[in-house]
Write an enzyme that holds these catalytic residues in place. Structure first.
Site, short mmCIF file in Angstrom:
data_model
loop_
_atom_site.label_atom_id
_atom_site.label_comp_id
_atom_site.label_asym_id
_atom_site.label_seq_id
_atom_site.Cartn_x
_atom_site.Cartn_y
_atom_site.Cartn_z
N HIS A 17 0.69 -0.77 -0.14
CA HIS A 17 -0.03 -0.23 -0.41
C HIS A 17 0.75 1.13 -0.15
CE1 HIS A 17 -3.55 -2.39 1.75
NE2 HIS A 17 -2.99 -2.43 0.58
N ASN A 38 -9.59 -6.34 -5.39
CA ASN A 38 -9.65 -7.90 -5.25
C ASN A 38 -11.27 -8.22 -4.42
OD1 ASN A 38 -6.75 -8.02 -5.47
ND2 ASN A 38 -6.67 -8.20 -3.27
N HIS A 47 -3.90 -4.91 -12.53
CA HIS A 47 -3.90 -4.71 -11.05
C HIS A 47 -2.92 -3.36 -10.64
CE1 HIS A 47 -1.74 -6.73 -8.80
NE2 HIS A 47 -2.29 -6.22 -7.77
N GLY A 48 -1.71 -3.79 -11.86
CA GLY A 48 -0.40 -2.90 -12.19
C GLY A 48 0.81 -3.84 -12.44
N GLY A 64 3.11 -6.66 -11.01
CA GLY A 64 2.62 -7.41 -10.70
C GLY A 64 4.50 -7.55 -10.21
N LYS A 96 5.08 5.23 2.10
CA LYS A 96 4.93 3.92 2.69
C LYS A 96 5.06 3.67 3.69
CE LYS A 96 5.72 1.00 -0.28
NZ LYS A 96 4.23 0.53 -1.63
#
Length: 503
Positions: free
Chosen positions: A218, A352, A422-423, A425, A496
């Protein structure tokens, strides 16, 4: 035996199985080679599960729990918790600000914005909101997860009333289409906790994580929007605005990208459901698909399916309100440092979750694990929305060095059950990344790229080199005709969590 992907075009392939429709794989030959044998076997296991009528893999696919991350599973008759995962409704959101990029060139100013954000929205496992965030009553937090981003809930949380209109699903109802079922489900959960029938420790503290980012992959990221050449040259008029204009993107201006989910609340609900369903399989003597407890399921219409759907929707509502609240905090932080800043919400999209959709004319549950919804222009589900003529925004995180992307779906997205990656990976597992990447080199790269970070050392397991090459992944998406790029997002600072949880 090596699992073979039969290439059917430059960026599409199939895994063919006896007596079953093939698994669709989206990626160039080079990208398909990065998926890995274990992930491909997981996809085969998923396709052979009861009630599954279709499986697809996206270019960022890699090994997960039960099914690969980057997997779409379709079923008209069963619900599967595994292809949703424990971070229910993990999702992306984007806030467009009216600041030109030169307005944040000063590092001290960017550092002040970072500090203003983290005072409101904390990072880290198990933590709640920051010290400058408001405190909310338990009653309000419970109503937020039961109702989602309704006008009343948004008003209570000081979230702009027009933002929920730009959410994939601003408010999710329960298994029977009512919010009463979610309110009742919440009452059952609280009763079971009180009676010691459910191991859901610190229930209130998990609800109090609303408005926080959490840890792992995240993040919060300040961006500069760079429109694609196609968008810059688009022929537009008042009746036919460009896709970027419809999305609300501003070339060369500051935007803010967020990635988080349902935090400890969704995690606890998901793990409890896995435990309950595994107990049911043992009690009834039902064999686990491929012997994998991550592939437990419940037939639709059963109490087990209804309870899981209700828990999933409670967590999904948490995640949606969480994103909206985080973006409200971010806008407040920018305004604290740069008075008068205005922000428009671009979109919130999940990767998800399971959704009830129409595929090939039939109602089905589409499970997306590390995959994102992709409805193109003219899709009936977008009728009467702002995105009916363009398709909705798709927010794809890459990495801070190579950027992230805003895309829009094309007609071929129907081949992937209206889904894309979704991105980027993962290319390296977390432990491998921590053991093989060089901390000084990673931090030096960020410094030389003029990308500020909130932590003393950028987490190695989240370093850009731990992820697949984003341009190669996007090339697969474009080559397959699933979507096109509307804008690239260039990072200027990253927030982060720097703690290192166990794998």
């Amino acid at each position: 035996m090596t699992i073979e992907i039969t290439q059917t075009s430059a960026a599409t392939g199939e895994i063919r199985l006896d007596n079953l429709s093939p698994i669709r794989v989206f990626g160039t030959k080079e990208i398909c080679e990065t998926i890995g044998e274990e992930a491909l076997q997981q996809a085969i296991n998923a396709r052979r599960c009861p009630g599954i009528t279709g499986v697809a893999l996206t270019p960022d696919a890699h090994i997960g729990h039960g099914v690969p991350v980057g997997c779409i599973m379709v079923s008209p008759s069963h619900i599967y918790p595994g292809p949703v995962g424990v971070d229910i409704n993990c999702s992306m959101s984007l806030l467009q600000l009216d600041l030109p990029e030169e307005s944040i060139s000063d590092k001290r100013l960017r550092r002040a914005i970072i500090n203003a954000i983290t005072r409101r929205a904390s990072t880290g496992y198990g933590r709640g909101r920051g010290s400058a965030a408001p405190r909310y009553s338990s009653e309000l937090l419970e109503m937020a997860v039961a109702l989602g981003a309704t006008p009343e809930i948004c008003s209570e949380f000081c979230i702009p009333q027009d933002w929920p209109q730009r959410c994939e699903d601003a408010s999710r109802a329960g298994h029977n289409g009512t919010y009463d079922s979610l309110i009742n489900r919440l009452d059952v959960i609280k009763y079971e906790i009180k009676k010691g029938l459910r191991d859901f420790k610190w229930f209130d503290s998990k609800l109090n994580q609303l408005g926080s980012y959490g840890g792992g992959n995240h993040f919060a990221e300040c961006e500069i929007v760079r429109l694609s050449e196609e968008e810059k040259s688009a022929q537009v008029d008042d009746d036919h605005p460009s896709v970027a204009e419809t999305f609300g993107l501003r070339d060369g201006c500051v935007a803010f990208l967020s990635h988080c989910g349902s935090r400890g609340f969704g995690n606890s609900l998901a793990r409890n459901q896995f435990d309950l369903l595994k107990q049911k399989f043992e009690l009834w003597g039902i064999p686990l698909p491929a012997g994998d407890p991550s592939l437990v399921y419940a037939p639709l219409g059963t109490k087990e399916a209804d309870d899981y759907i209700d828990d999933m929707m409670l967590a999904a509502n948490f995640a949606t309100v969480n994103h909206l609240l985080l973006n409200a905090f971010v806008l407040q932080a920018f305004q604290e440092v740069i008075p008068g800043v205005k922000g428009n919400f671009v979109y919130h999209i999940s990767h998800n979750v399971a959704r009830k959709e129409i595929v090939d004319g039939h109602p089905v549950w589409v499970h997306r694990k590390g995959a994102t919804r992709a409805f193109p222009a003219g899709h009936f589900a977008l009728k009467d929305t702002e995105f009916e003529k363009t398709g909705h925004p798709i927010l794809l995180p890459g990495d801070p060095m190579r950027g992230s992307a805003v895309m829009v779906a094309l007609e071929n997205a129907k081949d992937s059950f209206y889904s894309i990656n979704h991105g980027a990976g993962r290319a390296l597992g977390r432990r491998v990344a921590r053991e093989t990447l060089n901390q000084k080199a990673v931090d030096k790269d960020f410094n030389e790229a003029d990308i500020l970070v909130n932590c003393r050392q950028y987490p190695l397991d989240e370093a850009p080199a731990a992820y697949k090459d984003f341009d190669s992944v996007l090339h697969s998406v474009k080559e397959a005709g699933l979507a096109r790029e509307v804008a690239r997002l260039q990072a200027k600072f990253v927030i982060k969590d720097e703690s290192k949880p166990d794998d």
